[in-house]
Design a protein around this motif. Structure first.
Motif, PDB file in Angstrom:
ATOM      1  N   ASP A 297      21.468 -12.884 -29.195  1.00  0.00           N
ATOM      2  CA  ASP A 297      20.051 -13.214 -29.319  1.00  0.00           C
ATOM      3  C   ASP A 297      19.823 -14.716 -29.307  1.00  0.00           C
ATOM      4  O   ASP A 297      18.820 -15.217 -28.827  1.00  0.00           O
ATOM      5  CB  ASP A 297      19.491 -12.650 -30.629  1.00  0.00           C
ATOM      6  CG  ASP A 297      19.652 -11.147 -30.660  1.00  0.00           C
ATOM      7  OD1 ASP A 297      19.995 -10.590 -29.599  1.00  0.00           O
ATOM      8  OD2 ASP A 297      19.461 -10.567 -31.723  1.00  0.00           O
TER       9      ASP A 297
ATOM     10  N   ASP B  46      17.332 -17.070 -25.002  1.00  0.00           N
ATOM     11  CA  ASP B  46      16.128 -17.802 -24.608  1.00  0.00           C
ATOM     12  C   ASP B  46      16.495 -19.172 -24.043  1.00  0.00           C
ATOM     13  O   ASP B  46      15.899 -19.647 -23.081  1.00  0.00           O
ATOM     14  CB  ASP B  46      15.115 -17.901 -25.748  1.00  0.00           C
ATOM     15  CG  ASP B  46      15.718 -18.427 -27.020  1.00  0.00           C
ATOM     16  OD1 ASP B  46      16.964 -18.401 -27.122  1.00  0.00           O
ATOM     17  OD2 ASP B  46      14.958 -18.856 -27.900  1.00  0.00           O
TER      18      ASP B  46
ATOM     19  N   PHE C  18      15.824  -9.379 -25.144  1.00  0.00           N
ATOM     20  CA  PHE C  18      14.553  -9.563 -25.856  1.00  0.00           C
ATOM     21  C   PHE C  18      13.930  -8.249 -26.329  1.00  0.00           C
ATOM     22  O   PHE C  18      12.795  -8.223 -26.755  1.00  0.00           O
ATOM     23  CB  PHE C  18      13.505 -10.296 -24.980  1.00  0.00           C
ATOM     24  CG  PHE C  18      13.930 -11.688 -24.612  1.00  0.00           C
ATOM     25  CD1 PHE C  18      13.876 -12.711 -25.551  1.00  0.00           C
ATOM     26  CD2 PHE C  18      14.400 -11.972 -23.350  1.00  0.00           C
ATOM     27  CE1 PHE C  18      14.267 -13.990 -25.213  1.00  0.00           C
ATOM     28  CE2 PHE C  18      14.796 -13.242 -23.007  1.00  0.00           C
ATOM     29  CZ  PHE C  18      14.732 -14.257 -23.937  1.00  0.00           C
TER      30      PHE C  18
ATOM     31  N   ARG D 222      10.650  -8.570 -28.559  1.00  0.00           N
ATOM     32  CA  ARG D 222      10.560  -9.584 -29.617  1.00  0.00           C
ATOM     33  C   ARG D 222       9.656 -10.710 -29.120  1.00  0.00           C
ATOM     34  O   ARG D 222      10.099 -11.689 -28.524  1.00  0.00           O
ATOM     35  CB  ARG D 222      11.934 -10.102 -29.985  1.00  0.00           C
ATOM     36  CG  ARG D 222      12.881  -9.020 -30.517  1.00  0.00           C
ATOM     37  CD  ARG D 222      14.104  -9.635 -31.172  1.00  0.00           C
ATOM     38  NE  ARG D 222      14.759 -10.583 -30.289  1.00  0.00           N
ATOM     39  CZ  ARG D 222      15.631 -10.219 -29.347  1.00  0.00           C
ATOM     40  NH1 ARG D 222      15.938  -8.952 -29.163  1.00  0.00           N
ATOM     41  NH2 ARG D 222      16.188 -11.151 -28.587  1.00  0.00           N
TER      42      ARG D 222
ATOM     43  N   ASP E  32      10.310 -14.408 -29.695  1.00  0.00           N
ATOM     44  CA  ASP E  32      11.356 -15.016 -28.870  1.00  0.00           C
ATOM     45  C   ASP E  32      10.849 -15.241 -27.449  1.00  0.00           C
ATOM     46  O   ASP E  32      11.159 -16.252 -26.820  1.00  0.00           O
ATOM     47  CB  ASP E  32      12.593 -14.111 -28.833  1.00  0.00           C
ATOM     48  CG  ASP E  32      13.300 -14.076 -30.186  1.00  0.00           C
ATOM     49  OD1 ASP E  32      13.022 -14.979 -31.010  1.00  0.00           O
ATOM     50  OD2 ASP E  32      14.103 -13.160 -30.405  1.00  0.00           O
TER      51      ASP E  32
ATOM     52  N   ARG F 114       9.022 -18.413 -26.773  1.00  0.00           N
ATOM     53  CA  ARG F 114       9.798 -19.638 -26.589  1.00  0.00           C
ATOM     54  C   ARG F 114      10.201 -19.846 -25.132  1.00  0.00           C
ATOM     55  O   ARG F 114      10.714 -20.901 -24.774  1.00  0.00           O
ATOM     56  CB  ARG F 114      11.055 -19.596 -27.469  1.00  0.00           C
ATOM     57  CG  ARG F 114      10.744 -19.830 -28.943  1.00  0.00           C
ATOM     58  CD  ARG F 114      11.965 -20.357 -29.679  1.00  0.00           C
ATOM     59  NE  ARG F 114      13.017 -19.353 -29.773  1.00  0.00           N
ATOM     60  CZ  ARG F 114      13.047 -18.429 -30.727  1.00  0.00           C
ATOM     61  NH1 ARG F 114      12.119 -18.412 -31.659  1.00  0.00           N
ATOM     62  NH2 ARG F 114      14.010 -17.549 -30.764  1.00  0.00           N
TER      63      ARG F 114
END
Lengths: 723, 189
Positions: free
Chosen positions: A655, A659, A679, A686, A689, A692
């Motif tokens: 995780d 990103d 994700f 999520r 996330d 971002r």
């Protein structure tokens, strides 16, 4: 080629014509879970790009759409793409389908249309030609990737050759090399011909020429043998490498499996021990339900013994009363038989009734012999005596009846209390101690089960660790199946032997070659050293020398060019590797040439050690770096860009890294479409996330309310969740 | 003269019909006739009387009775005379436990005010004594059914924890243990 838009209509799970994707020049992410339609998206593109199919297939049609059609109705399957490639262009592949019966459908012809703008005019062209022109199968090969295992484009050994042919200038060298070689051969032939005709050296030259031809032929054979041996050694090495990697893994796998089995047996043993006593059944079968019974049992026993005591007392009292009444009857009898003068008379039964009646009838006392006058005292005495006798007999009879009656009286006709008492006695002794022991038995059993449970927990923890270890091992081993690991690698020794033999033979061949080449050189020198008479021969000799050098130079240049191409690509790939890995350890990519003009991708640490088993994410980053590098080459050499489209079946990133990784890809400014299940946790994106990320994000998903057993209820929905 | 125990054992106690579906069938194959599938279907007990025994002992240990409804239409006879209780086939890990009948009888004798002297004197009838015993038994069991149903209504899975029934019975031991144990409640695990 830069993809602008894609529309998918009625293609498999993409029901209806509302499935629309718009792509940026950089990264576009499409998120979806297994079964959400990721692979179908990818396959829709493959279907569009495939210029070899010319028929529609009913299997490509949305089951949902099919099921909703009435007989006689029709609809259309289509995949549309607009893209930029020397101006805006688009292609659309489609076919119609009609429901002709309950289970029958008719498929219309496949239509493949392309459009391009010519000046300001939009012109329809053949879609097939447009795709072949703008995105040919060769480019697709380095552009479309289904699953991470396909990322290693060099798995196919011909791939590099094709890549080199397409993108480097080496192909041109091939011609030059052949060309100069031909010159060299021709000049040599001419030179030798002149030599043979020279009167001074023709004899020696002929001899030398024959020897040179002989040696050259042998050298050619020798070289061929060496190539063969080298390539077989390479095959052996590759196989051995795989086997060794697997062998090591296999040994560890077996060791883990053995431990797992032991622990599993232990676990099963504890589970069996724990479940060997069913608490519910034990309440009855083992009579644990009596655990709180001792008090009640005591109550029962006390009651029984009290009843028994009371009954016995009542019986005793009753017996006593009976005896008293009998005694009274006797006492009544005692009072009789006292005479007037106080002396005791004869007992009442003397003389008896017959004697008295006889004496009274005969009027004479048969004891004293005197007669008895009627109404005399003696007579009256005797009458009274007779009556007394009679009364006595009557009373005795009455008393006897009464006594019998008294004796016949029973207080308790029933003996239920005795039954109870007997039951009470039978529930004493061992039965009683059994009942009082139950509570302790339960406590003991529970303590034992607790102990088993805690041991089971330990075993299960261990088992989990072992499972994790196994999972890690399998991940590290890559695509090796458990079945392969189970196998024994006994053939490894055989392979080693073969490889050893081949290496010895190779050394021999190389030595032979060296000596032959030396011979050839000395023969040539000898030939050159001949001093021909004719100046024509000398000219020919010089021309040949020059052409020979040129031919050698081109051969060398060809090798050098390939080396430089690879090193440039390696350099570029490493730049991407560094960018994509950021602070992570990443190593260095090397493109290693092997025999037969193929190439392998290897990862080395900075101290020169090869990282033979890179992790999943290391591998992914490594391959993507090379793909980016290749993409750069197409841009440079062909002045055209094309997208990289990945259908990443599994996520290789944690995780934390994902990103960052995607943002870097986005910043590279190379069009990338990645279909992934990153994700998504437990079916939910999520969003924090995703926020971002700097790139557009689509979410594809099975629409709610589907029936897991019915394909006709499944459709994919497309939502843009980030601009 | 027939033995009271035998007369009692020939009887077939009654219970309130409403417990058939709410309690008896939940834990046993009551009403299904055959008890051989209980393991497959995951029932805790086999025959219906097994639940009856459990209910009876709950009432007994709480020393609480609950009279059955007057309306005989709302009652039902269990269907299996006491004399057969516990005579199960010894298979699938089960064991016969016929002795339990004597303990039930003993408990009823201990907890009823029967004039056994009068019975032995024939001043009262054996039938009336047996009726008193059966009535007491039914009332204890009736309390037990009510107790179980109450728990089930609070948590339908309450008794499907492996040791839930056992815990009910061992809870009657707590008072004894309290003398040397701390005040901590029993672990219901």
């Amino acid at each position: 080629m830069i993809i602008k838009e894609i529309k998918i209509k009625n293609f498999r799970s993409y029901y209806g014509d509302n499935n629309f994707f718009k792509f940026s020049d950089g990264l576009t992410l499409i998120l979806g879970e297994n079964g959400d339609g990721k692979t179908t998206f990818f396959e829709a593109l493959q279907w569009l790009f495939n210029t070899t199919i010319d028929k529609g297939n009913i299997e490509s049609v949305s089951e949902m759409r099919k099921s909703k059609l009435e007989i006689g109705e029709h609809d259309e399957v289509s995949v549309y793409m607009s893209f930029e490639h020397d101006g805006i262009k688009s292609v659309e592949k489609s076919f119609t389908f009609e429901r002709t019966g309950e289970y029958t459908y008719k498929v219309g012809p496949l239509i493949f249309r392309g459009y391009e703008t010519n000046g300001s005019e939009r012109v329809q062209v053949n879609g097939k030609y447009l795709i072949d022109r703008c995105y040919d199968a060769f480019i697709q090969r380095f552009s479309l990737f289904k699953g991470e295992s396909e990322l290693n484009v060099f798995n196919d050994r011909t791939a590099l050759k094709q890549l080199v042919d397409k993108f480097s200038d080496i192909r041109k060298f091939d011609e030059l090399v052949e060309f100069t070689k031909a010159f060299e051969e021709k000049s040599n032939a001419a030179y030798l011909k002149e030599m043979r005709s020279d009167d001074r050296v023709s004899r020696e030259a002929k001899i030398l020429e024959n020897r040179i031809m002989d040696v050259s032929q042998k050298i050619t054979e020798n070289r061929r043998d060496i190539r063969e041996i080298e390539s077989s050694i390479e095959v052996f090495s590759m196989k051995l490498e795989e086997l060794e990697a697997n062998q090591e893994t296999s040994e560890r796998y077996k060791e883990i499996e053995a431990r797992r089995k032991t622990q599993e047996e232990k676990r099963n043993k504890f589970k069996a021990l724990i479940s060997s006593v069913d608490y519910n059944h034990s309440l009855l079968d083992k009579q644990w339900i009596l655990c709180a019974f001792p008090d009640i049992l005591k109550e029962f026993k006390d009651k029984c013994s009290a009843l028994s005591k009371e009954k016995r007392k009542l019986e005793r009292d009753f017996d006593k009363k009976q005896a008293e009444e009998l005694g009274k009857l006797k006492a009544v009898e005692e009072i009789q038989n006292t005479l007037v003068n106080g002396t005791a008379g004869l007992p009442w039964y003397l003389p008896n009734q017959e004697t008295l009646e006889e004496m009274l009838s005969d009027r004479i006392c048969k004891v004293c012999g005197r007669p008895i006058e009627e109404d005399s005292d003696a007579y009256n005495f005797m009458v009274a005596k007779l009556e007394d006798y009679k009364r006595h007999v009557a009373m005795k009879l009455k008393n006897e009846t009464e006594a019998q009656q008294i004796q016949e009286q029973i207080l308790f006709p029933n003996s239920h209390i005795e039954d109870l008492h007997n039951l009470s006695i039978s529930l004493s002794g061992s039965n009683q101690s059994f009942v009082s022991g139950i509570a302790q038995e339960i406590v003991d059993r529970r303590e034992l089960v607790d102990r088993y449970r805690s041991e089971l927990k330990t075993v299960e923890d261990k088992l989990q660790d072992i499972q994790d270890e196994k999972a890690r091992l399998l991940i590290q081993a890559g695509n090796v199946s458990e079945a392969v690991l189970e196998k024994d690698f006994n053939d490894i020794r055989g392979l080693f032997k073969q490889k050893g033999k081949a290496e010895v033979r190779l050394a021999e061949l190389k030595a032979e070659l060296a000596s032959k080449e030396a011979t050839l050189k000395s023969l040539k020198d000898e030939l050159d050293a001949l001093d021909p008479n004719s100046s024509q021969v000398r000219v020919m000799r010089d021309v040949h020398r020059v052409l020979d050098e040129i031919s050698k130079a081109f051969g060398h240049a060809k090798e050098e060019n390939l080396r430089r191409f690879l090193s440039e690509m390696e350099e570029k790939a490493n730049e991407y590797l560094e960018t994509l890995s950021a602070t992570d350890f990443h190593g260095r990519i090397r493109l290693v040439q092997t025999a037969n003009e193929s190439t392998e991708i290897k990862l080395f640490s900075s101290n020169g050690t090869e990282i033979s088993k890179p992790s999943g994410s290391q591998k992914t980053v490594m391959y993507i770096s090379i793909l980016f590098a290749i993409s750069d080459f197409t841009q440079e050499k062909r002045d055209e860009d094309y997208p990289l489209i990945f259908d990443a079946a599994t996520s290789s990133f944690g995780d934390v890294k994902e990103d960052y990784f995607y943002n870097v890809i986005n910043s590279i400014k190379k069009q990338c479409i990645i279909v992934t299940k990153d994700f998504i946790t437990k079916g939910k994106v999520r969003l924090s996330d995703v926020e971002r990320l700097n790139c557009p994000v689509y979410r594809i998903k099975k629409a709610d309310g589907f029936d897991a057993n019915n394909l006709a209820t499944i459709r994919t929905t497309v939502d843009k969740i980030k601009e | 003269m027939e033995n009271i125990y035998e007369l009692w054992a020939k009887r077939n106690p009654e219970f309130e019909k409403r417990y058939q579906d709410t309690v008896l069938s939940v834990f046993s194959d009551y009403g299904k006739g055959v008890s051989q599938y209980n393991d497959i279907r995951g029932k805790i007990f086999g025959a219906g009387y097994e639940v009856y025994i459990i209910a009876f002992f709950i009432g007994l240990y709480y020393n609480q009775t609950k009279p059955l409804v007057e309306d005989t239409a709302k009652r039902k006879v269990l269907g299996q005379p006491i004399m057969y209780w516990g005579n199960i086939e010894e298979r699938a890990g089960r064991k016969a436990y016929g002795k339990i009948r004597e303990y039930i009888f003993a408990a009823l004798v201990a907890r009823t005010d029967i004039d056994w002297i009068a019975l032995d004197k024939e001043e009262i009838t054996a039938q009336s004594v047996v009726k008193t015993l059966i009535d007491k038994m039914e009332e204890y069991a009736n309390f037990g059914f009510d107790f179980i149903l109450d728990k089930l209504e609070q948590d339908p899975n309450y008794f499907f924890k492996e040791s839930a029934f056992l815990n009910v019975f061992t809870s009657f031991l707590v008072n004894e243990n309290n003398e040397d144990d701390s005040d901590e409640p029993d672990d219901l695990d």
